[in-house]
Design a protein around this motif. Structure first.
Motif, short mmCIF file in Angstrom:
data_model
loop_
_atom_site.label_atom_id
_atom_site.label_comp_id
_atom_site.label_asym_id
_atom_site.label_seq_id
_atom_site.Cartn_x
_atom_site.Cartn_y
_atom_site.Cartn_z
N GLU A 76 0.83 -1.20 0.00
CA GLU A 76 0.00 0.00 0.00
C GLU A 76 0.87 1.25 0.00
O GLU A 76 0.58 2.22 -0.70
CB GLU A 76 -0.95 0.01 1.20
N ALA A 77 1.96 1.22 0.75
CA ALA A 77 2.88 2.37 0.78
C ALA A 77 3.52 2.58 -0.59
O ALA A 77 3.64 3.72 -1.07
CB ALA A 77 3.95 2.17 1.84
N VAL A 78 3.92 1.50 -1.24
CA VAL A 78 4.51 1.60 -2.57
C VAL A 78 3.48 2.15 -3.55
O VAL A 78 3.76 3.05 -4.34
CB VAL A 78 5.04 0.22 -3.04
N LEU A 79 2.26 1.60 -3.49
CA LEU A 79 1.21 2.06 -4.40
C LEU A 79 0.86 3.52 -4.16
O LEU A 79 0.58 4.26 -5.11
CB LEU A 79 -0.03 1.19 -4.25
N ALA A 80 0.87 3.95 -2.91
CA ALA A 80 0.58 5.35 -2.61
C ALA A 80 1.59 6.26 -3.30
O ALA A 80 1.23 7.34 -3.80
CB ALA A 80 0.59 5.58 -1.10
N THR A 81 2.82 5.83 -3.35
CA THR A 81 3.86 6.62 -4.02
C THR A 81 3.69 6.55 -5.54
O THR A 81 3.72 7.59 -6.21
CB THR A 81 5.26 6.12 -3.63
N ILE A 82 3.48 5.37 -6.06
CA ILE A 82 3.41 5.21 -7.51
C ILE A 82 2.11 5.78 -8.09
O ILE A 82 2.13 6.49 -9.09
CB ILE A 82 3.55 3.73 -7.90
#
Length: 96
Positions: A76-82
């Motif tokens: 979720e943290a990665v997706l929030a950035t991407i």
């Protein structure tokens, strides 16, 4: 760790480096596609973001991450950035 483990460690690290390079290439390719989408949306008079689409993407990607046994909070943290903050912005918007 024994001296015999050093070559294996180096090989594994080289594998990680190669995957990291590949991830950067994929992010660059994704950014190019996003910029094309923004251009089309601008021509159509649409805003750059699409919250419904972003929610669908998150749901699909988190489901896939779960299938792969990845930590949902980390993903979720990665997706929030991407997705949420994007690696590049349409003209006139701030970058990360």
């Amino acid at each position: 760790m024994s001296d015999a483990d050093q070559p294996r460690l180096a090989a594994l690290r080289a594998g990680i480096d190669a995957l990291d390079d590949h991830l950067l290439q994929l992010l660059s390719a994704r950014t190019r596609l996003v910029k094309e989408i923004w251009a089309i949306k601008a021509d159509l008079g649409l805003g750059a973001s699409d919250p419904a689409r972003e929610a669908q993407m998150r749901e699909r990607l988190l489901s896939r991450a779960n299938e792969l046994g990845l930590d949902p909070k980390a993903i979720e943290a990665v997706l929030a950035t991407i997705i949420g903050k994007n690696l590049s912005r349409p003209p006139g918007e701030r970058r990360l």
